[in-house]
Design a protein around this motif. Structure first.
Motif, PDB file in Angstrom:
ATOM      1  N   GLN A  66     -10.969  -7.404   6.395  1.00 51.81           N
ATOM      2  CA  GLN A  66     -12.139  -7.833   5.636  1.00 51.81           C
ATOM      3  C   GLN A  66     -13.349  -8.078   6.532  1.00 51.81           C
ATOM      4  O   GLN A  66     -14.479  -7.954   6.082  1.00 51.81           O
ATOM      5  CB  GLN A  66     -11.829  -9.106   4.839  1.00 51.81           C
ATOM      6  CG  GLN A  66     -10.944  -8.855   3.664  1.00 51.81           C
ATOM      7  CD  GLN A  66     -10.525 -10.139   2.989  1.00 51.81           C
ATOM      8  OE1 GLN A  66     -10.650 -11.217   3.536  1.00 51.81           O
ATOM      9  NE2 GLN A  66      -9.997 -10.013   1.788  1.00 51.81           N
ATOM     10  N   GLN A  67     -13.110  -8.402   7.792  1.00 49.82           N
ATOM     11  CA  GLN A  67     -14.229  -8.629   8.700  1.00 49.82           C
ATOM     12  C   GLN A  67     -15.006  -7.338   8.970  1.00 49.82           C
ATOM     13  O   GLN A  67     -16.148  -7.380   9.412  1.00 49.82           O
ATOM     14  CB  GLN A  67     -13.736  -9.235  10.015  1.00 49.82           C
ATOM     15  CG  GLN A  67     -13.033 -10.570   9.861  1.00 49.82           C
ATOM     16  CD  GLN A  67     -13.784 -11.544   8.969  1.00 49.82           C
ATOM     17  OE1 GLN A  67     -14.935 -11.869   9.219  1.00 49.82           O
ATOM     18  NE2 GLN A  67     -13.127 -12.005   7.911  1.00 49.82           N
ATOM     19  N   LEU A  68     -14.381  -6.201   8.687  1.00 53.02           N
ATOM     20  CA  LEU A  68     -15.044  -4.917   8.852  1.00 53.02           C
ATOM     21  C   LEU A  68     -15.926  -4.571   7.645  1.00 53.02           C
ATOM     22  O   LEU A  68     -16.735  -3.647   7.738  1.00 53.02           O
ATOM     23  CB  LEU A  68     -14.001  -3.811   9.061  1.00 53.02           C
ATOM     24  CG  LEU A  68     -13.058  -4.008  10.250  1.00 53.02           C
ATOM     25  CD1 LEU A  68     -11.988  -2.935  10.248  1.00 53.02           C
ATOM     26  CD2 LEU A  68     -13.818  -4.041  11.562  1.00 53.02           C
ATOM     27  N   ARG A  69     -15.745  -5.291   6.548  1.00 53.32           N
ATOM     28  CA  ARG A  69     -16.516  -5.027   5.333  1.00 53.32           C
ATOM     29  C   ARG A  69     -17.789  -5.869   5.337  1.00 53.32           C
ATOM     30  O   ARG A  69     -17.796  -6.997   5.803  1.00 53.32           O
ATOM     31  CB  ARG A  69     -15.697  -5.341   4.081  1.00 53.32           C
ATOM     32  CG  ARG A  69     -14.519  -4.400   3.895  1.00 53.32           C
ATOM     33  CD  ARG A  69     -13.726  -4.715   2.644  1.00 53.32           C
ATOM     34  NE  ARG A  69     -14.558  -4.886   1.472  1.00 53.32           N
ATOM     35  CZ  ARG A  69     -15.010  -3.898   0.689  1.00 53.32           C
ATOM     36  NH1 ARG A  69     -14.698  -2.660   0.964  1.00 53.32           N
ATOM     37  NH2 ARG A  69     -15.756  -4.155  -0.362  1.00 53.32           N
ATOM     38  N   TRP A  70     -18.846  -5.342   4.776  1.00 53.12           N
ATOM     39  CA  TRP A  70     -20.133  -6.034   4.758  1.00 53.12           C
ATOM     40  C   TRP A  70     -20.044  -7.361   4.012  1.00 53.12           C
ATOM     41  O   TRP A  70     -20.524  -8.386   4.472  1.00 53.12           O
ATOM     42  CB  TRP A  70     -21.195  -5.133   4.126  1.00 53.12           C
ATOM     43  CG  TRP A  70     -22.511  -5.796   4.006  1.00 53.12           C
ATOM     44  CD1 TRP A  70     -23.389  -6.050   5.023  1.00 53.12           C
ATOM     45  CD2 TRP A  70     -23.112  -6.307   2.835  1.00 53.12           C
ATOM     46  NE1 TRP A  70     -24.486  -6.687   4.552  1.00 53.12           N
ATOM     47  CE2 TRP A  70     -24.345  -6.860   3.190  1.00 53.12           C
ATOM     48  CE3 TRP A  70     -22.718  -6.364   1.502  1.00 53.12           C
ATOM     49  CZ2 TRP A  70     -25.190  -7.450   2.277  1.00 53.12           C
ATOM     50  CZ3 TRP A  70     -23.563  -6.962   0.599  1.00 53.12           C
ATOM     51  CH2 TRP A  70     -24.787  -7.499   0.994  1.00 53.12           C
ATOM     52  N   GLU A  71     -19.400  -7.353   2.838  1.00 51.89           N
ATOM     53  CA  GLU A  71     -19.335  -8.574   2.028  1.00 51.89           C
ATOM     54  C   GLU A  71     -18.150  -9.458   2.373  1.00 51.89           C
ATOM     55  O   GLU A  71     -17.948 -10.499   1.780  1.00 51.89           O
ATOM     56  CB  GLU A  71     -19.356  -8.258   0.533  1.00 51.89           C
ATOM     57  CG  GLU A  71     -18.243  -7.381   0.047  1.00 51.89           C
ATOM     58  CD  GLU A  71     -18.527  -5.902   0.206  1.00 51.89           C
ATOM     59  OE1 GLU A  71     -17.551  -5.163   0.280  1.00 51.89           O
ATOM     60  OE2 GLU A  71     -19.678  -5.482   0.258  1.00 51.89           O
ATOM     61  N   LYS A  72     -17.313  -9.042   3.313  1.00 58.86           N
ATOM     62  CA  LYS A  72     -16.185  -9.837   3.830  1.00 58.86           C
ATOM     63  C   LYS A  72     -15.186 -10.234   2.753  1.00 58.86           C
ATOM     64  O   LYS A  72     -14.536 -11.263   2.848  1.00 58.86           O
ATOM     65  CB  LYS A  72     -16.671 -11.100   4.546  1.00 58.86           C
ATOM     66  CG  LYS A  72     -17.712 -10.875   5.601  1.00 58.86           C
ATOM     67  CD  LYS A  72     -17.113 -10.310   6.850  1.00 58.86           C
ATOM     68  CE  LYS A  72     -18.120 -10.316   7.979  1.00 58.86           C
ATOM     69  NZ  LYS A  72     -18.445  -9.012   8.478  1.00 58.86           N
TER      70      LYS A  72
END
Length: 144
Positions: A66-72
Motif C-alpha cells: 500500500q505504501q507504493l499506492r498514491w492513496e495508501k
C-alpha cells in the motif's frame, strides 16, 4: 483517515475472532463432509486460528504494498478479492498438518467455511462496523 498498520491488525483480529467466531457457530453444523458436529466446530475454529495468524502476517505485506499506492489504501473490492490468495495459503498450511483436527478437512468444507466467513466479515466491516463504531475510521482503524 486511512487505516494504520496497527489499526488494520486490530480490526482483522476483531473481525475473525468475534464476527468469524459467531458465524462459525451458525455455519459449522452445515459444513459438507462427514464427521460429528463437534468435529466440525473444532475444525472451523482451528481454521479461524490459522487465518488469524496468517492474516497478521499478510497485513505486513499489504502495508508494504500500500505504501507504493498514491492513496495508501486498497479499493474496497480488493478487500474482497484478497480472500482468494489468503484462502489458498490457509488451505495449504492446514493441509500441511499444522493442526490436528484440520489436516483432513475436505476441500468443500474449507471453501464453504472460509469463503462465507470472508464474505460475512467483509460485509460487516464495510457496513455495520462503519455505523456502530464511527470513531473507528478516524482512529486509523484502531479499536483500542
Amino acid at each position: 483517515m486511512l487505516p494504520t498498520l496497527s489499526g488494520r491488525i486490530q480490526t482483522r483480529i476483531f473481525l475473525i475472532v468475534v464476527i468469524g467466531g459467531l458465524w462459525a457457530l451458525i455455519i459449522a453444523p452445515f459444513l459438507p463432509g462427514s464427521g460429528s458436529t463437534s468435529d466440525k466446530y473444532r475444525t472451523m475454529y482451528e481454521i479461524l486460528l490459522v487465518v488469524v495468524v496468517l492474516g497478521v502476517c499478510w497485513e505486513f505485506l499489504y502495508h508494504g504494498l500500500q505504501q507504493l499506492r498514491w492513496e495508501k489504501d486498497w479499493p474496497t473490492l480488493f478487500g474482497l478479492v484478497l480472500g482468494i490468495p489468503e484462502g489458498l495459503l490457509a488451505f495449504v498450511v492446514i493441509r500441511a498438518g499444522v493442526l490436528d483436527a484440520a489436516e483432513n478437512v475436505a476441500v468443500a468444507a474449507f471453501v464453504v467455511g472460509f469463503g462465507t466467513t470472508w464474505i460475512v466479515t467483509w460485509l460487516f466491516v464495510n457496513g455495520p462496523m462503519r455505523v456502530l463504531t464511527v470513531h473507528w475510521r478516524f482512529r486509523g482503524g484502531a479499536l483500542l
